[in-house]
Design a protein around this motif. Structure first.
Motif, mmCIF file in Angstrom:
data_model
loop_
_atom_site.group_PDB
_atom_site.id
_atom_site.type_symbol
_atom_site.label_atom_id
_atom_site.label_comp_id
_atom_site.label_asym_id
_atom_site.label_seq_id
_atom_site.Cartn_x
_atom_site.Cartn_y
_atom_site.Cartn_z
ATOM 1 N N VAL A 25 0.830 -1.212 0.000
ATOM 2 C CA VAL A 25 0.000 0.000 0.000
ATOM 3 C C VAL A 25 0.859 1.254 0.000
ATOM 4 C CG1 VAL A 25 -0.328 0.108 2.527
ATOM 5 C CG2 VAL A 25 -2.033 1.092 1.027
ATOM 6 N N ASP B 251 8.389 -2.225 13.566
ATOM 7 C CA ASP B 251 8.372 -3.191 12.459
ATOM 8 C C ASP B 251 9.124 -2.644 11.262
ATOM 9 O OD1 ASP B 251 7.540 -5.581 11.083
ATOM 10 O OD2 ASP B 251 6.006 -4.387 10.042
ATOM 11 N N ARG C 47 -3.715 15.296 8.959
ATOM 12 C CA ARG C 47 -3.815 16.684 8.487
ATOM 13 C C ARG C 47 -5.248 17.197 8.561
ATOM 14 N NH1 ARG C 47 -0.848 15.136 3.100
ATOM 15 N NH2 ARG C 47 -2.344 13.470 3.494
ATOM 16 N N THR C 48 -6.211 16.256 8.541
ATOM 17 C CA THR C 48 -7.615 16.688 8.597
ATOM 18 C C THR C 48 -8.398 15.856 9.616
ATOM 19 O OG1 THR C 48 -7.889 15.236 6.672
ATOM 20 C CG2 THR C 48 -7.918 17.595 6.249
ATOM 21 N N ARG D 154 6.401 3.496 8.314
ATOM 22 C CA ARG D 154 7.687 3.602 7.647
ATOM 23 C C ARG D 154 8.712 4.127 8.650
ATOM 24 N NH1 ARG D 154 6.071 0.694 4.312
ATOM 25 N NH2 ARG D 154 5.838 1.035 2.071
ATOM 26 N N ILE E 35 4.459 0.812 12.680
ATOM 27 C CA ILE E 35 4.234 -0.211 11.659
ATOM 28 C C ILE E 35 4.119 0.443 10.275
ATOM 29 C CG2 ILE E 35 3.188 -1.993 13.115
ATOM 30 C CD1 ILE E 35 1.139 0.520 11.030
ATOM 31 N N GLY F 289 4.677 -6.641 8.755
ATOM 32 C CA GLY F 289 3.289 -6.230 8.996
ATOM 33 C C GLY F 289 2.255 -6.971 8.160
ATOM 34 N N LEU G 67 -4.834 8.322 10.895
ATOM 35 C CA LEU G 67 -6.034 7.482 11.076
ATOM 36 C C LEU G 67 -6.612 7.144 9.696
ATOM 37 C CD1 LEU G 67 -7.638 6.412 13.607
ATOM 38 C CD2 LEU G 67 -9.315 8.195 13.062
ATOM 39 N N GLY G 68 -5.808 6.414 8.916
ATOM 40 C CA GLY G 68 -6.257 5.983 7.589
ATOM 41 C C GLY G 68 -6.828 4.579 7.676
ATOM 42 N N ARG G 69 -6.658 3.820 6.592
ATOM 43 C CA ARG G 69 -7.204 2.458 6.568
ATOM 44 C C ARG G 69 -6.619 1.618 7.699
ATOM 45 N NH1 ARG G 69 -6.450 3.675 0.630
ATOM 46 N NH2 ARG G 69 -4.299 3.781 1.316
ATOM 47 N N ILE G 70 -5.284 1.641 7.838
ATOM 48 C CA ILE G 70 -4.648 0.817 8.870
ATOM 49 C C ILE G 70 -4.850 1.438 10.247
ATOM 50 C CG2 ILE G 70 -2.427 -0.072 9.708
ATOM 51 C CD1 ILE G 70 -1.586 -0.303 6.723
ATOM 52 N N HIS H 272 10.072 -5.962 9.351
ATOM 53 C CA HIS H 272 9.052 -5.479 8.395
ATOM 54 C C HIS H 272 8.129 -6.617 7.948
ATOM 55 C CE1 HIS H 272 8.183 -2.158 5.222
ATOM 56 N NE2 HIS H 272 7.090 -2.856 5.477
ATOM 57 N N PRO I 18 1.865 7.487 6.186
ATOM 58 C CA PRO I 18 2.785 7.063 5.132
ATOM 59 C C PRO I 18 4.165 7.705 5.258
ATOM 60 C CG PRO I 18 1.050 8.481 4.243
ATOM 61 C CD PRO I 18 0.752 8.285 5.681
HETATM 62 P P1 NAP Z 1 -3.892 5.634 4.330
HETATM 63 O O1 NAP Z 1 -5.243 5.025 4.348
HETATM 64 O O2 NAP Z 1 -3.519 6.541 3.208
HETATM 65 O O3 NAP Z 1 -3.699 6.385 5.721
HETATM 66 C C1 NAP Z 1 -2.657 7.255 5.954
HETATM 67 C C2 NAP Z 1 -3.072 8.231 7.039
HETATM 68 O O4 NAP Z 1 -1.955 9.086 7.319
HETATM 69 C C3 NAP Z 1 -4.232 9.120 6.674
HETATM 70 O O5 NAP Z 1 -5.146 9.073 7.730
HETATM 71 C C4 NAP Z 1 -3.637 10.505 6.524
HETATM 72 O O6 NAP Z 1 -4.578 11.438 7.039
HETATM 73 C C5 NAP Z 1 -2.396 10.432 7.395
HETATM 74 N N1 NAP Z 1 -1.337 11.308 6.919
HETATM 75 C C6 NAP Z 1 -0.847 11.425 5.668
HETATM 76 N N2 NAP Z 1 0.114 12.355 5.620
HETATM 77 C C7 NAP Z 1 0.213 12.852 6.882
HETATM 78 C C8 NAP Z 1 1.025 13.865 7.464
HETATM 79 N N3 NAP Z 1 1.921 14.555 6.741
HETATM 80 N N4 NAP Z 1 0.878 14.121 8.787
HETATM 81 C C9 NAP Z 1 -0.011 13.422 9.518
HETATM 82 N N5 NAP Z 1 -0.819 12.451 9.014
HETATM 83 C C10 NAP Z 1 -0.702 12.181 7.719
HETATM 84 O O7 NAP Z 1 -2.754 4.511 4.342
HETATM 85 P P2 NAP Z 1 -2.841 3.059 4.994
HETATM 86 O O8 NAP Z 1 -3.398 2.104 4.008
HETATM 87 O O9 NAP Z 1 -3.484 3.173 6.320
HETATM 88 O O10 NAP Z 1 -1.281 2.740 5.156
HETATM 89 C C11 NAP Z 1 -0.477 3.556 5.980
HETATM 90 C C12 NAP Z 1 0.989 3.228 5.804
HETATM 91 O O11 NAP Z 1 1.299 2.006 6.453
HETATM 92 C C13 NAP Z 1 1.432 2.974 4.361
HETATM 93 O O12 NAP Z 1 1.702 4.186 3.690
HETATM 94 C C14 NAP Z 1 2.667 2.133 4.513
HETATM 95 O O13 NAP Z 1 3.832 2.928 4.505
HETATM 96 C C15 NAP Z 1 2.501 1.496 5.889
HETATM 97 N N6 NAP Z 1 2.387 0.025 5.799
HETATM 98 C C16 NAP Z 1 3.282 -0.750 6.479
HETATM 99 C C17 NAP Z 1 3.177 -2.133 6.418
HETATM 100 C C18 NAP Z 1 4.122 -3.033 7.138
HETATM 101 O O14 NAP Z 1 4.359 -4.141 6.683
HETATM 102 N N7 NAP Z 1 4.663 -2.642 8.282
HETATM 103 C C19 NAP Z 1 2.167 -2.716 5.655
HETATM 104 C C20 NAP Z 1 1.263 -1.904 5.007
HETATM 105 C C21 NAP Z 1 1.390 -0.531 5.089
HETATM 106 P P3 NAP Z 1 -4.651 12.954 6.482
HETATM 107 O O15 NAP Z 1 -4.744 12.836 4.990
HETATM 108 O O16 NAP Z 1 -5.844 13.524 7.152
HETATM 109 O O17 NAP Z 1 -3.360 13.588 6.925
#
Ligand code: NAP
Length: 323
Positions: free
Chosen positions: A79, A259, A178-179, A235, A233, A284, A155-158, A282, A207
């Protein structure tokens, strides 16, 4: 479609047999890693490549795009896409896809496990038993999740999936992004520092990339307080790793469950040497079940694209409007 029009796809760090098997029925596949001379290989096949199927954390940008003049789509496994220059892709009209949603539950499960492991020192207790030390005395008491206030950065998908799980643990939940999000009851903080002051556990689920680079810094860590726990979990780049080591060493915070790291697979020795860290390589999304689901989404994107139906899960920076 005439045989010579079979779309050609380049696989980069994409080694899953199920991906190759599914795509080989429809496309001509080339594997970057199998080429003894990558420069000569790209000179030869680059002009014919119309799609990339890439592994997670694969650096993709202008230098590669220059060698692939017919490139239409980059299908990434995972993702997070902070290693892909999506601005450059967008400028060139190249669509980038990723594999959201199908991994959220798995990563959230791991985040909660990592939090509990860090608080209750589960790996340390396991090592204690295996070393035969139980016979010498009981394992020392640990910190607890009881009466904790948990802050989620992103507070996104994960992040939401983590929050949903934590509701079952009876802890207070707050978040920063941010929102603010209208459809949740968790307390919103418009700054990360404000969130850190209000909680004593910080779970990082935002992210990577320039917008979040090092935002969990010394001031944020100090604001968590001496009982503070950080779980990451998302980056490694989101946390200032040197500041984290300093905060753990000085007792500014209590512990960390990680992680992900800034320079994977290299993990700072200081983090390894600290007793109050739980460190994972890593993993997750790393279950057979979820990786297979991610492989299906990657394949779905490429098949849908070459069926003329557009991408299934494009990243927001390269949206598809049915060109
Ligand atoms: P997502 O749905 O896009 O959620 C990301 C969240 O981060 C959103 O709520 C966004 O809210 C917030 N965000 C973005 N930029 C920001 C900033 N500058 N300051 C504060 N908040 C910010 O992504 P997701 O699917 O939950 O995945 C999140 C991340 O998990 C991925 O990008 C990936 O790097 C990581 N991941 C890690 C593993 C692993 O194996 N450990 C596996 C999958 C994913 P706003 O837009 O309101 O700021």
């Amino acid at each position: 479609m005439p045989p010579d029009e079979t779309p050609e796809i380049l696989l980069i760090r994409q080694t899953r047999p199920d991906v190759a098997e599914r795509l080989s029925g429809r496309f001509r596949l080339h594997r970057m890693e199998e080429a003894p001379d990558r420069e000569a290989f790209l000179d030869a096949v680059g002009p014919r490549i119309r799609a990339l199927a890439v592994g997670a954390m694969c650096p993709i940008g202008a230098a590669l795009f220059d060698l692939l003049p017919r490139l239409e789509i980059v299908a990434s496994f995972g993702v997070g896409y902070d290693t892909i220059d999506v601005g450059e892709a967008r400028r060139r009209g190249i669509v980038v896809t990723h594999t959201p949603d199908v991994l959220s539950d798995e990563v959230a499960d791991l985040a909660v496990g990592l939090l509990l492991a860090t608080l209750r020192r589960i790996p340390q207790a396991d090592r204690y038993l295996r070393a035969g030390r139980w016979r010498e005395g009981s394992f020392p008491l640990t910190t607890s999740l009881r009466e904790r206030r948990v802050g989620i950065l992103g507070l996104g998908r994960i992040g939401r999936a983590i929050a949903q799980r934590l509701e079952g643990f009876g802890v207070a939940i707050a978040y920063h992004g941010r929102t603010p999000q209208a459809d949740v009851a968790y307390a919103y903080h418009d700054s990360l520092l404000g969130l850190a002051r209000a909680v004593d556990v910080l779970v990082v689920a935002a992210p990577g990339g320039p917008g979040t680079n090092g935002i969990v810094d010394a001031a944020v860590l100090a604001a968590l307080g001496r009982e503070g726990i950080v779980v990451n979990i998302a980056r490694g780049s989101v946390i200032d790793e040197a500041a984290l080591v300093a905060a753990l060493t000085a007792g500014t915070i209590h512990g960390a469950g990680l992680d992900v790291f800034a320079n994977e697979p290299h993990v700072p020795q200081d983090l390894i040497d600290l007793d109050q860290t739980v460190l994972l390589p890593h993993v997750g999304s790393g279950s057979h079940y979820t990786r297979a689901a991610m492989a299906r989404v990657l394949g779905d994107n490429l098949l849908s694209w070459f069926d003329g139906k557009g991408p299934v899960t494009p990243v927001p920076e390269t949206p598809w409007s049915g060109r």
